[in-house]
Design a protein around this motif. Structure first.
Motif, PDB file in Angstrom:
ATOM      1  N   ASN A 182      13.876  34.864  69.864  1.00 40.35           N
ATOM      2  CA  ASN A 182      14.760  35.436  70.885  1.00 40.35           C
ATOM      3  C   ASN A 182      14.076  36.570  71.640  1.00 40.35           C
ATOM      4  OD1 ASN A 182      16.875  33.670  70.334  1.00 40.35           O
ATOM      5  ND2 ASN A 182      17.737  35.012  68.776  1.00 40.35           N
ATOM      6  N   ASN A 183      13.383  37.450  70.910  1.00 39.36           N
ATOM      7  CA  ASN A 183      12.698  38.582  71.547  1.00 39.36           C
ATOM      8  C   ASN A 183      11.588  38.119  72.488  1.00 39.36           C
ATOM      9  OD1 ASN A 183      14.303  40.497  70.284  1.00 39.36           O
ATOM     10  ND2 ASN A 183      12.874  40.800  68.588  1.00 39.36           N
TER      11      ASN A 183
ATOM     12  N   TYR B 160       3.449  34.109  68.054  1.00 41.13           N
ATOM     13  CA  TYR B 160       4.496  33.628  67.152  1.00 41.13           C
ATOM     14  C   TYR B 160       3.899  32.788  66.030  1.00 41.13           C
ATOM     15  CZ  TYR B 160       8.460  31.041  65.331  1.00 41.13           C
ATOM     16  OH  TYR B 160       9.385  30.481  64.483  1.00 41.13           O
TER      17      TYR B 160
ATOM     18  N   LYS C   1       2.515  34.189  73.950  1.00 44.17           N
ATOM     19  CA  LYS C   1       3.686  34.348  73.077  1.00 44.17           C
ATOM     20  C   LYS C   1       3.670  33.293  71.968  1.00 44.17           C
ATOM     21  CE  LYS C   1       6.756  36.120  76.679  1.00 44.17           C
ATOM     22  NZ  LYS C   1       7.971  35.814  77.478  1.00 44.17           N
TER      23      LYS C   1
ATOM     24  N   GLN D 143      14.105  36.347  60.548  1.00 39.20           N
ATOM     25  CA  GLN D 143      13.135  37.106  61.340  1.00 39.20           C
ATOM     26  C   GLN D 143      12.439  36.220  62.377  1.00 39.20           C
ATOM     27  OE1 GLN D 143      10.915  38.525  57.935  1.00 39.20           O
ATOM     28  NE2 GLN D 143      11.660  40.633  58.228  1.00 39.20           N
TER      29      GLN D 143
ATOM     30  N   GLU E  40      14.848  35.846  65.236  1.00 38.68           N
ATOM     31  CA  GLU E  40      14.875  37.072  66.043  1.00 38.68           C
ATOM     32  C   GLU E  40      13.630  37.175  66.927  1.00 38.68           C
ATOM     33  OE1 GLU E  40      15.351  40.318  63.287  1.00 38.68           O
ATOM     34  OE2 GLU E  40      17.393  39.719  62.755  1.00 38.68           O
ATOM     35  N   LEU E  41      12.491  36.845  66.352  1.00 42.02           N
ATOM     36  CA  LEU E  41      11.247  36.908  67.121  1.00 42.02           C
ATOM     37  C   LEU E  41      11.265  35.902  68.272  1.00 42.02           C
ATOM     38  CD1 LEU E  41       8.464  38.114  67.550  1.00 42.02           C
ATOM     39  CD2 LEU E  41       7.561  36.511  65.857  1.00 42.02           C
TER      40      LEU E  41
ATOM     41  N   ASN F 264      11.630  35.267  73.956  1.00 36.81           N
ATOM     42  CA  ASN F 264      12.260  34.376  74.936  1.00 36.81           C
ATOM     43  C   ASN F 264      11.553  33.006  74.971  1.00 36.81           C
ATOM     44  OD1 ASN F 264      14.236  33.759  76.803  1.00 36.81           O
ATOM     45  ND2 ASN F 264      12.998  34.421  78.549  1.00 36.81           N
TER      46      ASN F 264
END
Length: 180
Positions: free
Chosen positions: A27-28, A10, A6, A21, A24-25, A30
C-alpha cells in the motif's frame, strides 16, 4: 521512485516481513497486486535462467542489466549480455508465459533489434512457455511475426546449439524407485 525500483525494493525485503507488513508495504509503495504477481514471476524466471546458464557452464560472464536504468532513458535494452565460452557475445531478452504461446509486438521487437545492432551483438529471446525453455533468434521471431508456439516452434530453438547443452525431459508422472 519508478515502479521497477519499487518492485525490486519490495522483492528484496518481503521475505523478512509478516504478511500484514507486506500488505502495508504494498500500500505504501502503491503497487498493484495483480501486476506485482506477474512482475515478481518475471524476476524469478530471470533468476532461473541465470542459474541454468551457471549450471551449464556455457558462459564466461553473465552481465544482467537493471531495468530501471532502461526506463530512465526509454531504452529497449535486453535483460543480459552473455559472454559465451568461445568469447562470442549475445544479448538475451528473457520472457515467460504460463501458456504455450508467446507474442511480442513488431514495434517492440524492432526497437530491441535496433539496440542490439547499435552494439553489434546478436539478440536472442530465452522464452519459457509453461515449463519448457527455448532460445530463439530475433530473426526467427521476425519470420514468425513475433509469435511462438510450443511444441510447433520448439524444434527451432537454438538453446542446445548456442549453449552447447543437451535437453533432458522427464514426462510428468515418472517415479524413480531404488532397491538395495
Amino acid at each position: 521512485m519508478s515502479d521497477i525500483e519499487k518492485l525490486v525494493a519490495y522483492n528484496n525485503v518481503r521475505s523478512y516481513l509478516t504478511e500484514k507488513q507486506q500488505e502495508e508495504l504494498l500500500n505504501n509503495l502503491n503497487l498493484d497486486k495483480k501486476n506485482l504477481k506477474v512482475r515478481l514471476r518475471g524476476l524469478s524466471v530471470e533468476s532461473e535462467f541465470y542459474t541454468i546458464m551457471h549450471l551449464l557452464k556455457s558462459c564466461k560472464h553473465i552481465l544482467s542489466f537493471d531495468e530501471s536504468t532502461s526506463v530512465l532513458c526509454k531504452s529497449y535494452s535486453p535483460d543480459c549480455l552473455l559472454v559465451l565460452n568461445d568469447d562470442s557475445k549475445i544479448f538475451v531478452e528473457i520472457k515467460s508465459k504460463e501458456e504455450f504461446e508467446y507474442k511480442i509486438s513488431s514495434g517492440n521487437l524492432k526497437k530491441r533489434i535496433e539496440v542490439a545492432n547499435n552494439f553489434g551483438v546478436k539478440l536472442y529471446f530465452a522464452v519459457k512457455l509453461k515449463m519448457y525453455w527455448g532460445l530463439f533468434s530475433s530473426e526467427f521471431l521476425i519470420s514468425k511475426k513475433g509469435k511462438l508456439k510450443i511444441p510447433d516452434d520448439y524444434r527451432n530453438s537454438e538453446f542446445e546449439k548456442v549453449f552447447n547443452s543437451k535437453s533432458i525431459i522427464f514426462p510428468e508422472g515418472i517415479e524413480v524407485k531404488s532397491y538395495y
